[in-house]
Design a protein around this motif. Structure first.
Motif, PDB file in Angstrom:
ATOM      1  N   GLY A 334      17.508 -12.500  13.115  1.00  0.00           N
ATOM      2  CA  GLY A 334      18.658 -12.439  13.845  1.00  0.00           C
ATOM      3  C   GLY A 334      19.327 -11.298  13.282  1.00  0.00           C
ATOM      4  N   ALA A 335      19.393 -11.210  11.988  1.00  0.00           N
ATOM      5  CA  ALA A 335      20.365 -10.231  11.337  1.00  0.00           C
ATOM      6  C   ALA A 335      19.536  -8.743  11.338  1.00  0.00           C
ATOM      7  CB  ALA A 335      20.715 -10.741  10.027  1.00  0.00           C
ATOM      8  N   GLY A 336      18.257  -8.796  11.804  1.00  0.00           N
ATOM      9  CA  GLY A 336      17.805  -7.577  11.899  1.00  0.00           C
ATOM     10  C   GLY A 336      17.400  -7.106  10.316  1.00  0.00           C
ATOM     11  N   LYS A 337      16.780  -7.876   9.436  1.00  0.00           N
ATOM     12  CA  LYS A 337      16.455  -7.681   8.416  1.00  0.00           C
ATOM     13  C   LYS A 337      14.903  -7.344   8.277  1.00  0.00           C
ATOM     14  CE  LYS A 337      19.872  -7.652   6.909  1.00  0.00           C
ATOM     15  NZ  LYS A 337      20.674  -6.656   6.490  1.00  0.00           N
ATOM     16  N   ALA A 338      14.494  -6.469   7.106  1.00  0.00           N
ATOM     17  CA  ALA A 338      13.211  -6.332   6.882  1.00  0.00           C
ATOM     18  C   ALA A 338      12.582  -7.334   6.188  1.00  0.00           C
ATOM     19  CB  ALA A 338      12.960  -5.059   5.994  1.00  0.00           C
ATOM     20  N   ILE A 339      11.445  -8.185   6.587  1.00  0.00           N
ATOM     21  CA  ILE A 339      11.101  -9.346   6.136  1.00  0.00           C
ATOM     22  C   ILE A 339       9.700  -9.558   5.366  1.00  0.00           C
ATOM     23  CG2 ILE A 339      10.626 -11.991   6.631  1.00  0.00           C
ATOM     24  CD1 ILE A 339      12.917 -11.339   8.837  1.00  0.00           C
TER      25      ILE A 339
END
Length: 795
Positions: A334-339
């Motif tokens: 939801g935070a728009g992180k690369a995961i």
């Protein structure tokens, strides 16, 4: 066992399931269902430090923001030897290992008239074998239950399977946070697909921000930040990221790995901080301790934004695939992180379509390769961030809250279609079949110097709601029947109640308009100058009963004068029920004064109006006076039958009998033994589904009275037996198998909801029961006398 959190992927339900859901949704939209007004969330709650507590607090906060905080509260579970300073949203607490606290909580919710319970289920937070204590709580609830399952095991042990299957059975709907969980429920636990809602784990509505904005909070300015957050436990696999750091630092020496979160409380109780200490020792051994930042506190919502916001890459290196949901993964998305993640169940679902990189379990080299790949390609990393952020827009808390509310509404709607009551664990439900002893205690408590009060709060008279002519007319009928019963049985007559209710009708009558007023405030101020046609008709009905049944000359004189003054207005009524009530009053009068031609003429006029609307409205499949069934239905048939019988009008008798037989058939369950009156929440319009709830005592009373009148006129035993079946509704022979009559107070509860009884014992309900009981007692005597006569003739 998986963690508590999860997220929604696209629903891949079959076409048939989608069609069923669409049909149900259309029905819900047509019904315009009201929102539940009192929702109890059961599960852990902040400040307890666990994922369930965070989730429950977040969903309650989101629902309060969307729908108002006055409609929900929480009931958290306290783990052994722990106490918490809960916020005001917490009304009650469960003690994990105290079974009695679960039972008291259910009693509290039933007593306070809650609309719905939302249970948060995870193994380990409830007491008993596999958390079985929660079953005792669920079995006692009278309201719909929607359960959020934070863990669905693929290979449960027998106790875990038993508990989850029973929770599924006792819940009206189940919410899961991944398609994998829904599949397990269908295939392993045999839960019907239509009972399952897949709703995303909510996430904060993050802005799509540059991670550098928050890095100074950790002294990481100018560095690349890897992040793992959440409660620490050995199954999180954090050591594998630490082992990957040396290879990463060879190419990118400015990398730091932030591990944010306290040790899981249960782990800390058993092992202390051993796992954290092992991570520190490992980092020292590998020479990367300067690149490891351990944040050893439980972060609040504001800090969470900063922690997640600072990350360039978010990593969930969990050690096993059996994790059905991960709230931390959903939040990072939801935070728009690369995961980067190991391929546990939820990660494979949530990170599909290049929303993240999956690496093998227990493989530090693969983690290092994935980190270097993303750090070496800004374009790939930012594209992944964008895909993650856009995908998660449907999972922000406001949208999740709205989806939860739809599930709640659907659960309540479905309960109206398939009602059930709370279960008894220790004995089968027993339904009384005999007529209870007459008890007028509640009638006396509801009556003051003015008359009978309209409403009650439980069994306490509610003075603030004042009085009505409707209820005092009903009370006058009942008190007249009480006087008559006392006289017939040789008991001392106490006509004080009859005097009081008759005096109220005199007070209600406006001599200038020739009409009764209906609503009177507790301060004895009338709230209207002219009441409804129905209230006027009921007043005439009660006055006719005094004239026809009372042996007190003073009462009959006062009733006669008021009856004569009020009768002319009846010819202008437009309500069929007002016509019926007036006919019943006139017929009671005519049974004592049969030669009054003016009253005969008025009765025949109104009866012909009833017959006329029946002739115009009825069809072979809809044998009724109107195109809908609403309230006091049987009184229409009863009035037409009595008028026809006394006047010798055969067509009136036929129409009345046909309509009553049809009504009786419509007001039975499929098994023909359970009376199901037309519900007041929508009634029954021709061509539409009949409303099953709320079921009102006034309908049972009307049906009993009509059946007994036909029994007296026709001497057909079927009608007496039908009245007996309907009377059983008061005693517990109903959809919920719960009695409405309260023998301890002498009052009658106000009706059946789909999931519980309305515990208030108002005037209409209590008078309906007493009227029905007095008529049944009289009919029982008559029936017994007839059977004795038959036996003597046979012998």
């Amino acid at each position: 066992m998986s963690t508590n959190n999860g997220a929604l992927s696209q629903n891949n339900a079959s076409f048939a399931e989608l069609n069923t859901n669409a049909q149900m949704q259309n029905e819900m939209n047509e019904c315009k269902l009201p929102l539940p007004t009192r929702i109890a969330f059961v599960g852990n709650y902040l400040p307890r430090q666990c994922g369930i507590a965070t989730f429950t607090t977040d969903i309650c906060t989101a629902l309060a923001a969307e729908f108002g905080d006055g409609r929900l509260f929480a009931i958290p579970v306290n783990d052994p030897d722990s106490t918490y300073e809960y916020p005001e949203q917490v009304r009650l607490e469960l003690e994990q290992e105290d079974l009695s606290s679960y039972r008291r909580a259910a009693e509290f919710l039933n007593f306070n008239g809650n609309d719905l319970v939302c249970l948060q289920h995870e193994y380990g937070i409830y007491g008993g074998v596999a958390g079985s204590y929660i079953l005792s709580f669920l079995r006692r609830l009278n309201m719909p239950v929607v359960t959020t399952l934070h863990t669905v095991l693929r290979e449960p042990n027998p106790d875990q399977r038993r508990v989850l299957e029973e929770i599924a059975r006792l819940s009206d709907r189940l919410i899961v946070m991944s398609e994998q969980a829904a599949q397990f429920l269908r295939e392993i636990y045999a839960v019907p697909a239509g009972k399952i809602d897949v709703i995303p784990h909510g996430v904060p509505d993050f802005q799509f921000m540059d991670p550098n904005y928050f890095k100074d909070r950790f002294g990481a300015e100018g560095k690349s930040v890897l992040l793992t957050f959440g409660l620490l436990s050995p199954n999180k696999g954090i050591e594998n990221v630490i082992r990957a750091l040396p290879a990463i630092l060879l190419e990118h020496p400015n990398v730091v790995y932030v591990v944010s979160g306290v040790t899981h409380p249960q782990i800390r109780r058993r092992e202390g901080e051993r796992y954290r200490e092992e991570l520190i020792a490992l980092a020292t051994e590998l020479g990367v301790s300067e690149n490891l930042i351990l944040v050893t506190r439980f972060v609040n919502a504001e800090e969470l934004v900063e922690h997640v916001g600072a990350a360039d890459i978010y990593i969930t290196p969990y050690r096993q695939e059996a994790q059905i949901v991960s709230g931390t993964l959903a939040i990072a998305l939801g935070a728009g992180k690369a995961i980067i993640s190991t391929p546990y169940w939820h990660a494979k679902e949530l990170l599909a379509e290049s929303r993240g990189i999956l690496v093998p379990f227990e493989n530090p080299k693969a983690i290092a390769d994935a980190v270097l790949r993303l750090l070496n390609s800004d374009a790939e990393r930012h594209a992944m961030r964008k895909r993650a952020y856009l995908h998660s827009r449907e999972t922000i808390w406001p949208k999740t809250a709205r989806k939860y509310m739809k599930s709640f509404q659907r659960a309540r709607f479905e309960r109206t279609l398939q009602p059930r009551a709370a279960q008894k664990e220790d004995a089968a439900i027993e339904v009384a079949t005999h007529l209870p002893k007459l008890n007028t205690d509640h009638l006396l408590r509801m009556t003051d110097d003015t008359g009978i009060l309209q409403h009650a709060i439980f069994s306490l008279a509610n003075s603030s709601e004042g009085y009505t002519t409707d209820d005092n007319a009903r009370a006058l009928i009942v008190s007249t029947l009480l006087d008559e019963s006392a006289m017939q049985s040789g008991r001392t007559q106490n006509t004080g109640l009859t005097h009081r209710y008759l005096a109220f009708l005199w007070l209600a009558f406006n001599t200038d308009s020739g009409r009764f007023r209906n609503f009177l405030g507790y301060d004895r101020r009338w709230l209207e100058e002219v009441g409804s046609d129905d209230s006027h008709g009921r007043a005439l009905w009660s006055l006719g009963n005094v004239l026809g049944h009372s042996r007190n000359a003073g009462l009959r004189g006062a009733a006669g004068r008021l009856f004569e003054a009020a009768l002319p207005a009846a010819q202008n009524f437009t309500s069929p029920r007002a016509w019926a009530f007036s006919i019943l009053g006139m017929q009671a009068y005519l049974d004592w004064f049969p030669g009054d031609r003016a009253v005969q003429g008025m009765r025949n006029t109104l009866a012909n109006r009833l017959l006329d609307i029946y002739e115009r409205a009825h069809t072979p499949m809809w044998k009724w006076f109107e195109k809908s069934l609403s309230y006091s239905n049987a009184r229409l048939s009863q009035a037409l039958i009595l008028a026809g019988w006394r006047s010798g009008n055969q067509r009136m008798i036929e129409a009345g009998m046909d309509s009553l037989k049809w009504l009786v058939a419509e007001q039975h369950r499929d098994d023909k033994e359970i009376f199901v009156p037309i519900g007041s929440q929508g009634f029954f319009v021709e061509g539409n589904e009949k409303a099953r709830f709320d079921q009102q005592p006034v309908e049972a009373c009307a049906t009993i009275s009509a059946c007994l009148d036909v029994y007296r006129l026709s001497e057909e035993s079927y009608w007496y037996e039908e009245a007996q079946r309907v009377f059983g509704w008061f005693l517990g022979k109903n959809d919920l198998q719960l009695p409405l009559y309260d023998p301890t107070t002498g009052g009658c509860r106000d009706g059946l909801h789909p999931d519980r009884i309305n515990e208030n014992q108002g005037a209409e309900s209590t008078l309906s029961f007493l009227m029905a009981l007095l008529e049944m007692q009289e009919a029982k005597v008559t029936n017994a006398q007839e059977r004795m006569t038959e036996m003597s003739i046979t012998s």
